[in-house]
Design a protein around this motif. Structure first.
Motif, PDB file in Angstrom:
ATOM      1  N   VAL A  78       0.850  -1.182   0.000  1.00 42.13           N
ATOM      2  CA  VAL A  78       0.000   0.000   0.000  1.00 42.13           C
ATOM      3  C   VAL A  78       0.890   1.238   0.000  1.00 42.13           C
ATOM      4  O   VAL A  78       1.826   1.331   0.809  1.00 42.13           O
ATOM      5  CB  VAL A  78      -0.928   0.044   1.218  1.00 42.13           C
ATOM      6  N   GLN A  79       0.624   2.136  -0.919  1.00 44.73           N
ATOM      7  CA  GLN A  79       1.349   3.412  -0.953  1.00 44.73           C
ATOM      8  C   GLN A  79       0.370   4.534  -0.625  1.00 44.73           C
ATOM      9  O   GLN A  79      -0.795   4.487  -1.020  1.00 44.73           O
ATOM     10  CB  GLN A  79       1.960   3.678  -2.333  1.00 44.73           C
ATOM     11  N   LEU A  80       0.852   5.494   0.119  1.00 43.51           N
ATOM     12  CA  LEU A  80       0.022   6.629   0.510  1.00 43.51           C
ATOM     13  C   LEU A  80       0.638   7.912  -0.026  1.00 43.51           C
ATOM     14  O   LEU A  80       1.818   8.162   0.172  1.00 43.51           O
ATOM     15  CB  LEU A  80      -0.102   6.711   2.027  1.00 43.51           C
ATOM     16  N   GLN A  81      -0.174   8.694  -0.700  1.00 40.42           N
ATOM     17  CA  GLN A  81       0.276   9.975  -1.218  1.00 40.42           C
ATOM     18  C   GLN A  81      -0.491  11.070  -0.499  1.00 40.42           C
ATOM     19  O   GLN A  81      -1.698  11.195  -0.663  1.00 40.42           O
ATOM     20  CB  GLN A  81       0.043  10.061  -2.725  1.00 40.42           C
ATOM     21  N   ALA A  82       0.233  11.842   0.300  1.00 37.46           N
ATOM     22  CA  ALA A  82      -0.390  12.929   1.044  1.00 37.46           C
ATOM     23  C   ALA A  82      -0.132  14.249   0.343  1.00 37.46           C
ATOM     24  O   ALA A  82       0.898  14.450  -0.296  1.00 37.46           O
ATOM     25  CB  ALA A  82       0.168  12.976   2.464  1.00 37.46           C
ATOM     26  N   SER A  83      -1.083  15.146   0.478  1.00 38.26           N
ATOM     27  CA  SER A  83      -0.926  16.475  -0.109  1.00 38.26           C
ATOM     28  C   SER A  83      -1.626  17.488   0.787  1.00 38.26           C
ATOM     29  O   SER A  83      -2.485  17.143   1.598  1.00 38.26           O
ATOM     30  CB  SER A  83      -1.500  16.527  -1.524  1.00 38.26           C
ATOM     31  N   GLY A  84      -1.293  18.738   0.577  1.00 40.02           N
ATOM     32  CA  GLY A  84      -1.863  19.804   1.384  1.00 40.02           C
ATOM     33  C   GLY A  84      -0.869  20.270   2.414  1.00 40.02           C
ATOM     34  O   GLY A  84       0.320  20.013   2.311  1.00 40.02           O
ATOM     35  N   GLY A  85      -1.361  20.927   3.418  1.00 39.18           N
ATOM     36  CA  GLY A  85      -0.482  21.476   4.440  1.00 39.18           C
ATOM     37  C   GLY A  85       0.055  22.824   4.027  1.00 39.18           C
ATOM     38  O   GLY A  85      -0.398  23.433   3.075  1.00 39.18           O
ATOM     39  N   GLY A  86       1.026  23.305   4.784  1.00 35.85           N
ATOM     40  CA  GLY A  86       1.606  24.603   4.500  1.00 35.85           C
ATOM     41  C   GLY A  86       1.539  25.503   5.715  1.00 35.85           C
ATOM     42  O   GLY A  86       1.458  25.031   6.850  1.00 35.85           O
ATOM     43  N   GLU A  87       1.570  26.787   5.454  1.00 30.04           N
ATOM     44  CA  GLU A  87       1.562  27.763   6.536  1.00 30.04           C
ATOM     45  C   GLU A  87       0.322  28.629   6.461  1.00 30.04           C
ATOM     46  O   GLU A  87      -0.081  29.043   5.364  1.00 30.04           O
ATOM     47  CB  GLU A  87       2.821  28.635   6.466  1.00 30.04           C
ATOM     48  N   VAL A  88      -0.264  28.916   7.616  1.00 27.03           N
ATOM     49  CA  VAL A  88      -1.482  29.707   7.687  1.00 27.03           C
ATOM     50  C   VAL A  88      -1.471  30.496   8.979  1.00 27.03           C
ATOM     51  O   VAL A  88      -0.806  30.116   9.950  1.00 27.03           O
ATOM     52  CB  VAL A  88      -2.723  28.782   7.595  1.00 27.03           C
ATOM     53  N   GLN A  89      -2.210  31.578   8.994  1.00 20.28           N
ATOM     54  CA  GLN A  89      -2.325  32.379  10.207  1.00 20.28           C
ATOM     55  C   GLN A  89      -3.334  31.756  11.168  1.00 20.28           C
ATOM     56  O   GLN A  89      -4.224  31.005  10.742  1.00 20.28           O
ATOM     57  CB  GLN A  89      -2.767  33.799   9.850  1.00 20.28           C
ATOM     58  N   PRO A  90      -3.215  32.061  12.446  1.00 18.81           N
ATOM     59  CA  PRO A  90      -4.211  31.555  13.409  1.00 18.81           C
ATOM     60  C   PRO A  90      -5.624  31.933  12.985  1.00 18.81           C
ATOM     61  O   PRO A  90      -5.864  33.063  12.519  1.00 18.81           O
ATOM     62  CB  PRO A  90      -3.807  32.254  14.708  1.00 18.81           C
ATOM     63  N   GLY A  91      -6.521  30.977  13.132  1.00 21.32           N
ATOM     64  CA  GLY A  91      -7.898  31.170  12.699  1.00 21.32           C
ATOM     65  C   GLY A  91      -8.162  30.744  11.274  1.00 21.32           C
ATOM     66  O   GLY A  91      -9.325  30.676  10.851  1.00 21.32           O
ATOM     67  N   GLY A  92      -7.116  30.449  10.546  1.00 24.39           N
ATOM     68  CA  GLY A  92      -7.250  30.051   9.150  1.00 24.39           C
ATOM     69  C   GLY A  92      -7.591  28.584   8.987  1.00 24.39           C
ATOM     70  O   GLY A  92      -7.799  27.858   9.963  1.00 24.39           O
ATOM     71  N   SER A  93      -7.638  28.164   7.734  1.00 23.99           N
ATOM     72  CA  SER A  93      -8.023  26.787   7.398  1.00 23.99           C
ATOM     73  C   SER A  93      -7.019  26.178   6.436  1.00 23.99           C
ATOM     74  O   SER A  93      -6.414  26.886   5.616  1.00 23.99           O
ATOM     75  CB  SER A  93      -9.418  26.764   6.756  1.00 23.99           C
ATOM     76  N   LEU A  94      -6.881  24.886   6.542  1.00 25.68           N
ATOM     77  CA  LEU A  94      -6.069  24.106   5.612  1.00 25.68           C
ATOM     78  C   LEU A  94      -6.749  22.770   5.379  1.00 25.68           C
ATOM     79  O   LEU A  94      -7.589  22.335   6.181  1.00 25.68           O
ATOM     80  CB  LEU A  94      -4.665  23.866   6.174  1.00 25.68           C
ATOM     81  N   ARG A  95      -6.357  22.115   4.297  1.00 25.05           N
ATOM     82  CA  ARG A  95      -6.907  20.802   3.995  1.00 25.05           C
ATOM     83  C   ARG A  95      -5.774  19.849   3.665  1.00 25.05           C
ATOM     84  O   ARG A  95      -4.872  20.184   2.882  1.00 25.05           O
ATOM     85  CB  ARG A  95      -7.874  20.904   2.819  1.00 25.05           C
ATOM     86  N   LEU A  96      -5.825  18.665   4.247  1.00 22.03           N
ATOM     87  CA  LEU A  96      -4.870  17.602   3.949  1.00 22.03           C
ATOM     88  C   LEU A  96      -5.616  16.450   3.274  1.00 22.03           C
ATOM     89  O   LEU A  96      -6.694  16.071   3.723  1.00 22.03           O
ATOM     90  CB  LEU A  96      -4.210  17.085   5.222  1.00 22.03           C
ATOM     91  N   SER A  97      -5.029  15.918   2.218  1.00 21.69           N
ATOM     92  CA  SER A  97      -5.629  14.776   1.532  1.00 21.69           C
ATOM     93  C   SER A  97      -4.635  13.629   1.478  1.00 21.69           C
ATOM     94  O   SER A  97      -3.424  13.852   1.396  1.00 21.69           O
ATOM     95  CB  SER A  97      -6.059  15.158   0.112  1.00 21.69           C
ATOM     96  N   CYS A  98      -5.161  12.421   1.499  1.00 21.28           N
ATOM     97  CA  CYS A  98      -4.334  11.219   1.440  1.00 21.28           C
ATOM     98  C   CYS A  98      -5.008  10.226   0.514  1.00 21.28           C
ATOM     99  O   CYS A  98      -6.189   9.901   0.699  1.00 21.28           O
ATOM    100  CB  CYS A  98      -4.182  10.635   2.831  1.00 21.28           C
ATOM    101  N   VAL A  99      -4.260   9.759  -0.470  1.00 23.94           N
ATOM    102  CA  VAL A  99      -4.765   8.783  -1.421  1.00 23.94           C
ATOM    103  C   VAL A  99      -3.991   7.482  -1.258  1.00 23.94           C
ATOM    104  O   VAL A  99      -2.751   7.490  -1.275  1.00 23.94           O
ATOM    105  CB  VAL A  99      -4.626   9.277  -2.870  1.00 23.94           C
TER     106      VAL A  99
END
Length: 120
Positions: free
Chosen positions: A1-22
């Motif tokens: 099984v291989q997992l490819q993750a994407s997303g993340g990064g830098e954001v200010q407090p109160g902000g939003s981010l999305r992480l995906s894994c396939v």
């Protein structure tokens, strides 16, 4: 099984981010999919996970702010992170519990870590 993750990064407090894994590979069964995180010097901790039927578990620290979703057909899990705080800063790891053709045992598989930084 291989997992490819994407997303993340830098954001200010109160902000939003999305992480995906396939997940891909010779998968026979895909059980829980989830996300863990780790801060240097500390143990890796569960953030959220979701069962094939959509039952979810969350760390107390993210309940009400993070939502994990899953697309079984696409073998994808997505972590929607809202109202981010500085203490959410960590390396996030995708995890799946699965069985593949390489072994009859159900095992844990891990993706590469992705950095999430919450900073003003």
């Amino acid at each position: 099984v291989q997992l490819q993750a994407s997303g993340g990064g830098e954001v200010q407090p109160g902000g939003s981010l999305r992480l995906s894994c396939v997940a891909s590979g010779s998968i026979l069964s895909l059980n829980h999919m989830g996300w863990y995180r780790q801060i240097p010097g500390k143990q890796r901790e569960l953030v959220a996970r979701i069962s094939p039927g959509g039952i979810t578990d969350y760390a107390d620290s993210v309940t009400g702010r993070f939502v994990i979703t899953r697309d079984n057909a696409k073998k994808t899990a997505t972590l929607h992170m809202n109202s981010l705080k500085a203490e959410d800063t960590a390396v996030y790891y995708c995890n799946v519990v699965a069985r593949d053709t390489a072994s009859p045992r159900i095992r844990d598989f891990w993706g590469q870590g992705t950095q999430v930084t919450v900073s003003s």
